[in-house]
Design an enzyme around this catalytic site. Structure first.
Site, PDB file in Angstrom:
ATOM      1  N   ASN A  20       6.358  11.119 -15.067  1.00  0.00           N
ATOM      2  CA  ASN A  20       5.102  11.855 -14.949  1.00  0.00           C
ATOM      3  C   ASN A  20       4.887  12.415 -13.554  1.00  0.00           C
ATOM      4  O   ASN A  20       4.641  13.615 -13.382  1.00  0.00           O
ATOM      5  CB  ASN A  20       3.927  10.930 -15.311  1.00  0.00           C
ATOM      6  CG  ASN A  20       3.629  10.923 -16.790  1.00  0.00           C
ATOM      7  OD1 ASN A  20       3.403  11.957 -17.403  1.00  0.00           O
ATOM      8  ND2 ASN A  20       3.628   9.743 -17.371  1.00  0.00           N
ATOM      9  N   LYS A 206      -4.014  -1.201  -5.258  1.00  0.00           N
ATOM     10  CA  LYS A 206      -5.040  -0.635  -6.145  1.00  0.00           C
ATOM     11  C   LYS A 206      -4.644  -0.755  -7.609  1.00  0.00           C
ATOM     12  O   LYS A 206      -5.509  -0.844  -8.484  1.00  0.00           O
ATOM     13  CB  LYS A 206      -5.348   0.814  -5.762  1.00  0.00           C
ATOM     14  CG  LYS A 206      -4.162   1.774  -5.795  1.00  0.00           C
ATOM     15  CD  LYS A 206      -4.001   2.474  -7.129  1.00  0.00           C
ATOM     16  CE  LYS A 206      -2.808   3.403  -7.131  1.00  0.00           C
ATOM     17  NZ  LYS A 206      -2.618   4.081  -8.427  1.00  0.00           N
ATOM     18  N   ASP A 259      -8.068   6.465  -4.121  1.00  0.00           N
ATOM     19  CA  ASP A 259      -7.163   6.115  -5.205  1.00  0.00           C
ATOM     20  C   ASP A 259      -7.665   4.902  -5.983  1.00  0.00           C
ATOM     21  O   ASP A 259      -7.526   4.816  -7.203  1.00  0.00           O
ATOM     22  CB  ASP A 259      -5.768   5.841  -4.645  1.00  0.00           C
ATOM     23  CG  ASP A 259      -4.666   6.140  -5.644  1.00  0.00           C
ATOM     24  OD1 ASP A 259      -4.968   6.619  -6.744  1.00  0.00           O
ATOM     25  OD2 ASP A 259      -3.484   5.889  -5.318  1.00  0.00           O
ATOM     26  N   THR A 263      -8.352   5.024  -9.998  1.00  0.00           N
ATOM     27  CA  THR A 263      -7.519   4.195 -10.853  1.00  0.00           C
ATOM     28  C   THR A 263      -8.333   3.147 -11.596  1.00  0.00           C
ATOM     29  O   THR A 263      -7.973   2.743 -12.703  1.00  0.00           O
ATOM     30  CB  THR A 263      -6.421   3.509 -10.012  1.00  0.00           C
ATOM     31  OG1 THR A 263      -5.791   4.471  -9.177  1.00  0.00           O
ATOM     32  CG2 THR A 263      -5.366   2.877 -10.887  1.00  0.00           C
ATOM     33  N   ASN A 271      -2.562   1.406 -15.480  1.00  0.00           N
ATOM     34  CA  ASN A 271      -2.890   0.032 -15.109  1.00  0.00           C
ATOM     35  C   ASN A 271      -4.250  -0.378 -15.663  1.00  0.00           C
ATOM     36  O   ASN A 271      -4.423  -1.496 -16.157  1.00  0.00           O
ATOM     37  CB  ASN A 271      -2.855  -0.105 -13.580  1.00  0.00           C
ATOM     38  CG  ASN A 271      -1.461   0.113 -13.034  1.00  0.00           C
ATOM     39  OD1 ASN A 271      -0.587  -0.737 -13.161  1.00  0.00           O
ATOM     40  ND2 ASN A 271      -1.229   1.282 -12.445  1.00  0.00           N
ATOM     41  N   GLU A 296       2.950   0.080 -12.839  1.00  0.00           N
ATOM     42  CA  GLU A 296       3.542  -0.656 -11.729  1.00  0.00           C
ATOM     43  C   GLU A 296       2.715  -1.872 -11.308  1.00  0.00           C
ATOM     44  O   GLU A 296       3.232  -2.802 -10.719  1.00  0.00           O
ATOM     45  CB  GLU A 296       3.763   0.270 -10.530  1.00  0.00           C
ATOM     46  CG  GLU A 296       4.962   1.186 -10.679  1.00  0.00           C
ATOM     47  CD  GLU A 296       5.547   1.617  -9.348  1.00  0.00           C
ATOM     48  OE1 GLU A 296       4.771   1.761  -8.383  1.00  0.00           O
ATOM     49  OE2 GLU A 296       6.771   1.801  -9.273  1.00  0.00           O
TER      50      GLU A 296
END
Length: 367
Positions: A20, A206, A259, A263, A271, A296
């Site tokens: 991506n 994060k 971020d 997120t 996530n 991740e």
């Protein structure tokens, strides 16, 4: 921004990774007038991309510029590598060491390309940041000029040219500025800085906190709880970063709070989605198997737990995420335990900080 403020210099860019984020950045750079090669281990992806200008594995509906060529599955040759002005690494952190080890013999130390890294994570076995992996595999000379880009930047929005801004950091100010020139466009603003360690830590941490926020939403908690989690997560991130040796101010940047906020507050986040589905009662193995892409934060949580223990930092949210993912902790009991912690001072940095960064700077030959 006036068009005259955008650099029109043309660069030859090799993107490692066709997922991506690698694909969306290749698209951005190709549309910005650069010559772009995108390397993938998938022969089918390479063939389909070059024939149709579509990525069959991600961003499937997007038509990519004809200025992008896919290469692979063979590793890029020395001739290809040496012809590039920029090497952009958009692969999972766990694959960076092997990729750089394979790449090192192809590099000409007298004419090095610009190295840019956009992965977000900590290597589990060594607990190393990417900057440390670069030093181990490519040497201090390359590590000290490597650049890191991070910030609130979903791939699907970048390819739609939604206004986006990122942090660009390096130990070398001139290299951070050059990376900014490569990427900067009216739809993609870059802000430079000199704390790559802080940028890396923020990008890795994060993702762990996005899982926590997703769990909260999956359990049915609402706005008060989300705001609390994001704010306390920022406090934890800053405390961990300061203990590591990063600048606390970095966590107020686009790569930090920017971020983190994105997120932790969007179902688009992989996530966050992992956490949300956990909160709804699904099993982690089933979520990973059906997610369709890499989250991740799931693997980074292992490394973060070890880093937190080494630093002796109080990080109850990150520790709770580890307990949920890897120790089978009950979600409701975990929430209750966090809420029953004693009152604490809201903002507090560690009294002694910086040992990890000091060791890294010594490895790089810097004071």
């Amino acid at each position: 921004m006036p068009p005259s403020s955008v650099s029109h210099k043309k660069f030859k860019v090799l993107v490692f990774g066709a997922g991506n984020f690698g694909s969306c950045l290749a698209d951005h750079l190709g549309d910005s007038g650069h010559d772009v090669c995108m390397w993938s281990r998938s022969a089918d992806l390479v063939k389909t991309f070059n024939e149709t200008h579509h990525n069959p594995e991600c961003l499937k509906d997007h038509v990519f510029p004809s200025t992008i060529k896919a290469i692979g599955p063979e590793f890029p040759s020395a001739d290809v590598t040496k012809s590039m002005d920029v090497l952009l690494f958009a692969i999972p952190t766990e694959g960076v060491r092997a990729t750089l080890t394979a790449l090192r013999p192809h590099l000409d130390d007298e004419q090095l390309p610009l190295f840019i890294f956009v992965n977000k994570g900590i290597e589990i076995a060594t607990r190393s940041l990417t900057l440390e992996i670069i030093a181990d595999t490519c040497g201090p000379k390359i590590a000290t000029v490597a650049t890191f880009i991070s910030g609130p930047s979903f791939a699907k929005e970048i390819v739609r040219r939604q206004p986006t801004s990122v942090s660009v950091a390096s130990l070398s100010e001139s290299h951070a500025e050059k990376a900014s020139q490569v990427f900067h466009q009216p739809w993609f603003r870059c802000y430079t800085g000199g704390d790559p360690v802080g940028i890396e830590l923020a990008g890795a941490l994060k993702n762990v906190y996005a899982i926590a926020t997703g769990v909260s939403e999956g359990l049915g908690f609402e706005n008060n709880t989300r705001a609390m989690l994001i704010t306390r997560s920022l406090s934890e991130m800053t405390r961990i970063g300061a203990a590591y040796g990063a600048s606390p101010l970095t966590f107020l940047s686009l790569a930090g709070v920017g971020d983190l906020f994105m997120t932790c507050s969007s179902p688009t986040s992989r996530n966050y989605t992992v956490g949300y589905r956990l909160g709804k009662g699904e099993k982690l193995d089933d979520i990973i198997r059906t997610l369709g892409s890499v989250a991740e934060g799931v693997t980074t949580t292992k490394a973060v737990r070890k880093v937190v223990d080494e630093l002796g930092v109080d990080a109850p949210i990150a520790t709770a995420v580890y307990g949920i993912l890897y120790e089978g902790k009950d979600l409701q009991e975990t929430v209750q335990r966090l809420m029953c912690l004693p009152p604490l001072r809201e903002l507090q940095l560690p009294e002694q900080a910086g040992s990890h960064v000091k060791r890294l700077m010594q490895k790089l030959g810097l004071s």
